[in-house]
Design a protein around this motif. Structure first.
Motif, PDB file in Angstrom:
ATOM      1  N   ASN A   1      42.949  34.077  40.894  1.00 38.80           N
ATOM      2  CA  ASN A   1      41.765  34.766  41.423  1.00 38.80           C
ATOM      3  C   ASN A   1      41.106  33.952  42.528  1.00 38.80           C
ATOM      4  OD1 ASN A   1      42.114  36.883  39.666  1.00 38.80           O
ATOM      5  ND2 ASN A   1      40.550  36.192  38.227  1.00 38.80           N
ATOM      6  N   LEU A   2      41.001  32.657  42.300  1.00 41.94           N
ATOM      7  CA  LEU A   2      40.407  31.776  43.301  1.00 41.94           C
ATOM      8  C   LEU A   2      41.219  31.818  44.585  1.00 41.94           C
ATOM      9  CD1 LEU A   2      38.134  29.668  43.629  1.00 41.94           C
ATOM     10  CD2 LEU A   2      39.751  27.953  42.829  1.00 41.94           C
ATOM     11  N   PHE A   3      42.517  31.784  44.448  1.00 42.41           N
ATOM     12  CA  PHE A   3      43.411  31.827  45.611  1.00 42.41           C
ATOM     13  C   PHE A   3      43.262  33.150  46.358  1.00 42.41           C
ATOM     14  CE2 PHE A   3      47.556  32.323  47.716  1.00 42.41           C
ATOM     15  CZ  PHE A   3      47.576  31.139  48.429  1.00 42.41           C
ATOM     16  N   ALA A   4      43.138  34.246  45.623  1.00 40.47           N
ATOM     17  CA  ALA A   4      43.005  35.569  46.256  1.00 40.47           C
ATOM     18  C   ALA A   4      41.631  35.750  46.911  1.00 40.47           C
ATOM     19  CB  ALA A   4      43.228  36.666  45.211  1.00 40.47           C
ATOM     20  N   GLU A   5      40.585  35.281  46.248  1.00 39.79           N
ATOM     21  CA  GLU A   5      39.228  35.495  46.745  1.00 39.79           C
ATOM     22  C   GLU A   5      38.807  34.504  47.823  1.00 39.79           C
ATOM     23  OE1 GLU A   5      36.879  35.271  43.205  1.00 39.79           O
ATOM     24  OE2 GLU A   5      37.835  37.055  42.349  1.00 39.79           O
ATOM     25  N   ARG A   6      39.288  33.278  47.722  1.00 35.21           N
ATOM     26  CA  ARG A   6      38.877  32.240  48.667  1.00 35.21           C
ATOM     27  C   ARG A   6      40.080  31.387  49.059  1.00 35.21           C
ATOM     28  NH1 ARG A   6      32.966  30.074  46.987  1.00 35.21           N
ATOM     29  NH2 ARG A   6      32.447  30.445  49.141  1.00 35.21           N
ATOM     30  N   PRO A   7      41.007  31.958  49.822  1.00 33.17           N
ATOM     31  CA  PRO A   7      42.214  31.196  50.171  1.00 33.17           C
ATOM     32  C   PRO A   7      41.905  29.909  50.927  1.00 33.17           C
ATOM     33  CG  PRO A   7      42.093  33.256  51.393  1.00 33.17           C
ATOM     34  CD  PRO A   7      40.999  33.280  50.397  1.00 33.17           C
ATOM     35  N   ASN A   8      40.793  29.873  51.655  1.00 33.57           N
ATOM     36  CA  ASN A   8      40.436  28.651  52.368  1.00 33.57           C
ATOM     37  C   ASN A   8      40.149  27.507  51.401  1.00 33.57           C
ATOM     38  OD1 ASN A   8      38.084  30.024  51.519  1.00 33.57           O
ATOM     39  ND2 ASN A   8      36.848  29.054  53.104  1.00 33.57           N
ATOM     40  N   LEU A   9      39.699  27.825  50.203  1.00 36.13           N
ATOM     41  CA  LEU A   9      39.408  26.809  49.213  1.00 36.13           C
ATOM     42  C   LEU A   9      40.665  26.012  48.884  1.00 36.13           C
ATOM     43  CD1 LEU A   9      36.919  26.083  47.306  1.00 36.13           C
ATOM     44  CD2 LEU A   9      38.194  27.294  45.572  1.00 36.13           C
TER      45      LEU A   9
ATOM     46  N   GLN B   1      32.046  34.606  33.314  1.00 38.04           N
ATOM     47  CA  GLN B   1      32.908  35.590  32.660  1.00 38.04           C
ATOM     48  C   GLN B   1      34.375  35.198  32.770  1.00 38.04           C
ATOM     49  OE1 GLN B   1      32.057  38.244  30.703  1.00 38.04           O
ATOM     50  NE2 GLN B   1      30.055  37.291  30.876  1.00 38.04           N
ATOM     51  N   SER B   2      34.762  34.605  33.894  1.00 37.20           N
ATOM     52  CA  SER B   2      36.166  34.210  34.043  1.00 37.20           C
ATOM     53  C   SER B   2      36.527  33.120  33.033  1.00 37.20           C
ATOM     54  CB  SER B   2      36.467  33.763  35.473  1.00 37.20           C
ATOM     55  OG  SER B   2      35.983  32.463  35.733  1.00 37.20           O
ATOM     56  N   PHE B   3      35.600  32.212  32.732  1.00 35.67           N
ATOM     57  CA  PHE B   3      35.872  31.174  31.740  1.00 35.67           C
ATOM     58  C   PHE B   3      35.970  31.751  30.333  1.00 35.67           C
ATOM     59  CE2 PHE B   3      35.080  27.950  34.884  1.00 35.67           C
ATOM     60  CZ  PHE B   3      35.877  26.904  34.448  1.00 35.67           C
ATOM     61  N   LEU B   4      35.252  32.807  30.091  1.00 34.82           N
ATOM     62  CA  LEU B   4      35.286  33.427  28.765  1.00 34.82           C
ATOM     63  C   LEU B   4      36.483  34.342  28.562  1.00 34.82           C
ATOM     64  CD1 LEU B   4      31.507  34.337  28.428  1.00 34.82           C
ATOM     65  CD2 LEU B   4      32.732  32.509  27.216  1.00 34.82           C
ATOM     66  N   ASN B   5      36.977  34.946  29.642  1.00 35.37           N
ATOM     67  CA  ASN B   5      37.960  36.025  29.495  1.00 35.37           C
ATOM     68  C   ASN B   5      39.310  35.800  30.159  1.00 35.37           C
ATOM     69  OD1 ASN B   5      36.105  37.762  28.083  1.00 35.37           O
ATOM     70  ND2 ASN B   5      35.054  38.024  30.033  1.00 35.37           N
ATOM     71  N   GLU B   6      39.484  34.721  30.893  1.00 33.12           N
ATOM     72  CA  GLU B   6      40.737  34.544  31.629  1.00 33.12           C
ATOM     73  C   GLU B   6      41.372  33.191  31.334  1.00 33.12           C
ATOM     74  OE1 GLU B   6      39.257  34.993  35.601  1.00 33.12           O
ATOM     75  OE2 GLU B   6      39.298  37.177  35.496  1.00 33.12           O
ATOM     76  N   THR B   7      42.667  33.129  31.539  1.00 33.21           N
ATOM     77  CA  THR B   7      43.384  31.862  31.414  1.00 33.21           C
ATOM     78  C   THR B   7      43.138  31.025  32.667  1.00 33.21           C
ATOM     79  OG1 THR B   7      45.372  32.680  32.513  1.00 33.21           O
ATOM     80  CG2 THR B   7      45.232  33.010  30.107  1.00 33.21           C
ATOM     81  N   ALA B   8      43.466  29.753  32.580  1.00 31.72           N
ATOM     82  CA  ALA B   8      43.334  28.872  33.743  1.00 31.72           C
ATOM     83  C   ALA B   8      44.212  29.374  34.895  1.00 31.72           C
ATOM     84  CB  ALA B   8      43.717  27.447  33.368  1.00 31.72           C
ATOM     85  N   GLU B   9      45.411  29.859  34.567  1.00 27.77           N
ATOM     86  CA  GLU B   9      46.290  30.377  35.612  1.00 27.77           C
ATOM     87  C   GLU B   9      45.652  31.583  36.310  1.00 27.77           C
ATOM     88  OE1 GLU B   9      50.683  32.394  35.928  1.00 27.77           O
ATOM     89  OE2 GLU B   9      50.488  30.565  34.706  1.00 27.77           O
TER      90      GLU B   9
ATOM     91  N   GLU C   1      20.228  37.531  44.307  1.00 27.32           N
ATOM     92  CA  GLU C   1      21.072  38.431  43.525  1.00 27.32           C
ATOM     93  C   GLU C   1      22.543  38.087  43.732  1.00 27.32           C
ATOM     94  OE1 GLU C   1      19.876  42.328  44.804  1.00 27.32           O
ATOM     95  OE2 GLU C   1      18.116  42.345  43.509  1.00 27.32           O
ATOM     96  N   ASN C   2      22.926  37.774  44.972  1.00 26.78           N
ATOM     97  CA  ASN C   2      24.315  37.396  45.247  1.00 26.78           C
ATOM     98  C   ASN C   2      24.682  36.090  44.549  1.00 26.78           C
ATOM     99  OD1 ASN C   2      24.894  39.669  46.767  1.00 26.78           O
ATOM    100  ND2 ASN C   2      24.250  38.711  48.671  1.00 26.78           N
ATOM    101  N   ILE C   3      23.765  35.125  44.540  1.00 21.76           N
ATOM    102  CA  ILE C   3      24.003  33.860  43.830  1.00 21.76           C
ATOM    103  C   ILE C   3      24.207  34.140  42.342  1.00 21.76           C
ATOM    104  CG2 ILE C   3      22.916  31.691  43.095  1.00 21.76           C
ATOM    105  CD1 ILE C   3      21.558  31.639  45.906  1.00 21.76           C
ATOM    106  N   PHE C   4      23.352  34.981  41.768  1.00 17.44           N
ATOM    107  CA  PHE C   4      23.477  35.324  40.352  1.00 17.44           C
ATOM    108  C   PHE C   4      24.827  35.983  40.061  1.00 17.44           C
ATOM    109  CE2 PHE C   4      23.340  38.648  37.148  1.00 17.44           C
ATOM    110  CZ  PHE C   4      23.092  37.885  36.019  1.00 17.44           C
ATOM    111  N   LEU C   5      25.245  36.930  40.903  1.00 16.95           N
ATOM    112  CA  LEU C   5      26.505  37.634  40.665  1.00 16.95           C
ATOM    113  C   LEU C   5      27.695  36.683  40.718  1.00 16.95           C
ATOM    114  CD1 LEU C   5      25.820  40.936  42.613  1.00 16.95           C
ATOM    115  CD2 LEU C   5      25.928  40.629  40.122  1.00 16.95           C
ATOM    116  N   MET C   6      27.682  35.731  41.655  1.00 19.16           N
ATOM    117  CA  MET C   6      28.769  34.753  41.738  1.00 19.16           C
ATOM    118  C   MET C   6      28.806  33.885  40.473  1.00 19.16           C
ATOM    119  SD  MET C   6      28.724  33.658  45.789  1.00 19.16           S
ATOM    120  CE  MET C   6      28.936  31.975  45.355  1.00 19.16           C
ATOM    121  N   LYS C   7      27.648  33.457  40.031  1.00 14.87           N
ATOM    122  CA  LYS C   7      27.565  32.625  38.819  1.00 14.87           C
ATOM    123  C   LYS C   7      28.023  33.400  37.590  1.00 14.87           C
ATOM    124  CE  LYS C   7      24.114  29.879  36.304  1.00 14.87           C
ATOM    125  NZ  LYS C   7      25.025  28.892  35.833  1.00 14.87           N
ATOM    126  N   SER C   8      27.591  34.633  37.472  1.00 14.44           N
ATOM    127  CA  SER C   8      27.973  35.460  36.338  1.00 14.44           C
ATOM    128  C   SER C   8      29.488  35.696  36.320  1.00 14.44           C
ATOM    129  CB  SER C   8      27.225  36.792  36.389  1.00 14.44           C
ATOM    130  OG  SER C   8      27.613  37.616  35.328  1.00 14.44           O
TER     131      SER C   8
END
Length: 188
Positions: free
Chosen positions: A152-160, A139-147, A128-135
């Motif tokens: 979001n990536l920086f906020a959620e996974r700063p180590n990345l 959704q981010s590709f459909l609804n958000e700009t690259a910026e 279920e967690n894998i599915f939620l991450m994928k979903s």
């Protein structure tokens, strides 16, 4: 192996017998940086827990690979669609650092589901967690700009941002390294 047990116990209480069954099936594998874990066309035979290291999921292309996922320490990783369907993978997995995995085969996981009290519950919650991450990513590709995806990536996974080459991050958010450089300049 203790990290896996701690991870599972956040999901459900393991009896000593359940842990014994599970841990007896785990096999340790060590890989160097840039090692290929799975190639296009191979069937994924393992579900792996990352004790140490970082990996990327990508579709190889002649000019630029398309990176679509990363996994880090204390996470499970697999080409899960291939693992479940028993069909060849359409993408590859490689290590970005020296990596240590604890691995289960498909057959061993089925045995764990059948032989333990909590195996199915842990499997369900993990998938279920894998599915939620994928979903969320879709959704981010459909609804958000690259910026916005970058922020979001920086906020959620700063180590990345600190640990992954920028060319892979750019590919992951669907832009060129040059476009990522412009975004980074604009927001700094």
């Amino acid at each position: 192996m203790n990290k896996i047990k701690e991870h599972f116990e956040q999901i459900a209480k393991l009896s000593d017998l359940d842990w014994h069954i599970f841990s007896s099936k785990l096999k340790k594998s060590v890989y160097s940086k840039k090692a290929t874990i799975l190639k296009v066309g191979d069937i994924e035979n393992h579900l792996s827990f990352i004790e140490k290291g970082r990996l990327r999921f990508f579709t190889p292309k002649q000019e630029n690979d398309i990176t679509f996922g990363f996994c880090f320490e204390n996470e499970f990783m697999s080409a899960y669609d291939s693992f479940l369907t028993r069909k060849p993978s359409t993408y590859q997995i490689e290590t970005l650092t020296d990596t240590t995995l604890w691995r289960l085969t498909y057959k061993d996981l089925q045995d764990i589901y059948n032989e333990t009290e909590v195996g199915n519950a842990i499997g369900r919650i993990t998938t279920e967690n894998i599915f939620l991450m994928k979903s969320k990513r879709e959704q981010s590709f459909l609804n958000e700009t690259a910026e916005k995806r970058y922020l979001n990536l920086f906020a959620e996974r700063p180590n990345l941002i600190k640990e992954i080459p920028l060319k892979y991050i750019a590919s992951y958010i669907g832009i060129t390294p040059q476009a990522l450089s412009r975004i980074r300049k604009r927001i700094s």
